[in-house]
Design an enzyme around this catalytic site. Sequence first.
Site, short mmCIF file in Angstrom:
data_model
loop_
_atom_site.label_atom_id
_atom_site.label_comp_id
_atom_site.label_asym_id
_atom_site.label_seq_id
_atom_site.Cartn_x
_atom_site.Cartn_y
_atom_site.Cartn_z
N GLY A 1 3.35 -5.39 1.68
CA GLY A 1 2.84 -5.58 3.04
C GLY A 1 1.91 -4.45 3.45
CG LEU B 1 -0.72 -7.64 3.31
CD1 LEU B 1 -0.82 -9.16 3.29
CD2 LEU B 1 -0.32 -7.13 1.93
CD GLU C 1 -11.20 -7.65 1.91
OE1 GLU C 1 -11.49 -8.55 1.12
OE2 GLU C 1 -10.82 -7.86 3.09
CG HIS D 1 -2.49 -5.70 -0.34
ND1 HIS D 1 -2.59 -4.77 0.67
CD2 HIS D 1 -1.54 -5.22 -1.19
CE1 HIS D 1 -1.73 -3.79 0.47
NE2 HIS D 1 -1.09 -4.03 -0.66
CE LYS E 1 -4.73 3.21 -4.55
NZ LYS E 1 -3.30 3.44 -4.60
CD GLN F 1 3.06 -1.65 -9.34
OE1 GLN F 1 3.90 -1.03 -8.70
NE2 GLN F 1 2.14 -2.39 -8.75
NE ARG G 1 3.32 5.73 -0.29
CZ ARG G 1 3.82 4.93 -1.24
NH1 ARG G 1 3.00 4.36 -2.11
NH2 ARG G 1 5.11 4.69 -1.32
#
Length: 294
Positions: free
Chosen positions: A29, A31, A33, A35, A146, A150, A184
Site C-alpha cells: 500500500g 501506492l 506511480e 506500484h 527497485k 527481493q 518511504r
Amino acid sequence: MMVLRGAAELSALGALRGAGPLVLVPTMGALHEGHLSLVRQGASLGPVVATIFVNPTQFGPGEDFDAYPRTLDADLALLAGASTAAVFVPSVADMYGAAGEVTVRAGRRAAGLCGASRPGHFDGVLTVVAKLFGMVRPDIAIFGSKDAQQCLVIEQMVADLRLPVTLLDAPTVREPDGMAMSSRNRYLGAADRERALCLSRALAAGRDLVAAGERVPAVVERAMRSALGPADAVDYAVVRNLPELDEGTGPLAGRVLLAVAARVGPARLIDNVALRVDAAGVEETRLLASSTRS
Ligand code: AMP
C-alpha cells in the site's frame, strides 16, 4: 474493480480465471506511480489482482512497521484508475492465523545486502509471498526491480519450491530528478528529500565509471560510497554478480548489480541499477531470467 476484504472473499476471483493469465501484484500500500506501473504492465497480460498488506513478519524489531503509511482509500482509488480487476486486502489473521509456525527460509541470495542488515526480512517476505501465491493462485506475478534482492530471492524460491508461477520484474519508476519512487519517501522533509538524491547519484556515478571502462569492482564501490556522502549512514554500496548476488573475484563482467542502501533522516532507502557488461559495451539490463526472455 472487486475489493476483497478478507480471505473468505477470495472465491470471487473465480470470475477472473480463464480470461487470460491471472496476474498478481503484491504491495504494502501507500501506492505511487511505481506500484501503478506494475499494475499497468500486468493489465496488458491479463486480469490483475493487486494485494495490499503491510506484512509484519518482514519488519525487524525497531523498524517502521507501526509508522508505515497506511492510505487504503487513496490506494483503492489509484488502483481503480489503473485497470485493476481485483484488490485483496487481507488482515493479519487471514495471512497468519493462530499458529503460523511454518515459514519459508530464504536461500543464499538473501545472505548479503539488505539480508545482512535486516535479519529475517527475506524469510518474512518469502513466507507472505508464498501464502499469496497459494491464496490467489496467479499465473504471473510482477515485482519491481527497485527491490532487486527481493526479486532475486523470490525467483530462487519459485525455482527451488517448483512453484507454478511466472515471475516478471518491472523497471524502477523514478521522480524527474532521478530519485526512485518509494512509499518511504513520505518520511522525508524537504531538506532530507534533497539529500536523498545522493542514492541515485551514487548509482549514476558507478554506472558512468563502468561505462567509461572501469572494471575493478572496488573502484566502482569506492566512487558510489563517496557519492553517498550526504547520507546520515551508508549501509552498503556494492557491485554484485547477477543473479546470485555473489562478489566477483576478478574484473567486472557479465550481468552485474550496482546497489546502495543508506539512511537519510528517518528513512532507510535503497536503490540499484542492473548492467550488462561485455565486449560490445555497457547497457542496463533486466533482473530476472523470465523478463530477459520476454
Ligand atoms: P512495496 O509496497 O514497497 O512492498 O512494493 C510493492 C511492489 O512495488 C514491489 O514489487 C516493489 O518492488 C514495487 N515498487 C516499489 N517501488 C517501485 C518503483 N519506484 N518502481 C517500480 N516498482 C516499485
